[in-house]
Design an enzyme around this catalytic site. Sequence first.
Site, PDB file in Angstrom:
ATOM      1  N   ARG A 103     -13.023  16.460   8.082  1.00 18.54           N
ATOM      2  CA  ARG A 103     -13.905  17.449   8.679  1.00 18.54           C
ATOM      3  C   ARG A 103     -14.772  18.055   7.590  1.00 18.54           C
ATOM      4  NH1 ARG A 103     -12.552  23.067  11.147  1.00 18.54           N
ATOM      5  NH2 ARG A 103     -11.302  23.070   9.277  1.00 18.54           N
ATOM      6  N   THR A 107     -20.203  22.056   8.181  1.00 19.33           N
ATOM      7  CA  THR A 107     -20.733  21.768   9.529  1.00 19.33           C
ATOM      8  C   THR A 107     -19.614  21.691  10.570  1.00 19.33           C
ATOM      9  OG1 THR A 107     -20.525  19.380   9.246  1.00 19.33           O
ATOM     10  CG2 THR A 107     -22.589  20.378   8.517  1.00 19.33           C
ATOM     11  N   ASP A 202      -0.265  24.900   5.949  1.00 25.44           N
ATOM     12  CA  ASP A 202      -0.913  23.580   5.934  1.00 25.44           C
ATOM     13  C   ASP A 202       0.154  22.514   6.191  1.00 25.44           C
ATOM     14  OD1 ASP A 202      -1.804  21.006   4.817  1.00 25.44           O
ATOM     15  OD2 ASP A 202      -3.611  22.137   4.317  1.00 25.44           O
ATOM     16  N   ASP A 205       0.563  19.807   3.492  1.00 28.21           N
ATOM     17  CA  ASP A 205       1.214  20.321   2.280  1.00 28.21           C
ATOM     18  C   ASP A 205       2.703  20.579   2.510  1.00 28.21           C
ATOM     19  OD1 ASP A 205      -1.240  20.195   1.126  1.00 28.21           O
ATOM     20  OD2 ASP A 205      -1.574  22.359   1.031  1.00 28.21           O
TER      21      ASP A 205
END
Length: 211
Positions: A103, A107, A202, A205
Amino acid sequence: MRVNVVDHPLVAHKLTVLRDERTDSPTFRRLAEELVTLLAYEATRSVRTEPVRVRTPVAGANGVHLAYPRPLVVPILRAGLGMLEGMTRLVPTAEVGFLGMLRDETTLVASTYADRLPEDATGRQVFVLDPMLATGGTLIAAIELLLARGASDVTAICLLAAPEGLRRLEAAFGGRVDVTVVTAAVDERLNDKGYIVPGLGDAGDRLYGVV
Ligand code: URA
């Protein structure tokens, strides 16, 4: 679009341990797999079967087996990989394709960097594995790609979802009955960094450590 928030004490228990910041990576990986197996049990309620006749040691019996083509499981790299074992434990004969999506942080547009999927997925029942439904951008792009290749239905299995992401998916696929999201919980919101609150941090992670 259908949303199934799986309400089960074992799901809630495992999710709570995953959320806990003290849970280390090995434990996180094992619990994520176990949680996916429970979610997959719900997600596969409509998997297609065919009648089959078998012989028990006593008599003939009517049964079913999974229909062909087999279900297609698609983990979204990298964190979706942590869900694959839990899914294939339940559906060992499923085929597995891989999708890598990135991603753009400014944007927020998702682009594909790895595509190991059948060009023609006509009539396939697809299960997309993506632990965190946050803004929904990646999942929308993945589902659009699979539907464009002919998938008959797509079920996204997510450990957690944010209301913002679910609203975006609803806007994209609201009228369709062939798109389903199965998740263990819908959390409060996204924070300004795009993390689910309270979430679990995350997912990549937590599964694999920071690289
Ligand atoms: N991706 C994650 O891994 N965690 C979040 O909270 C949101 C997106």
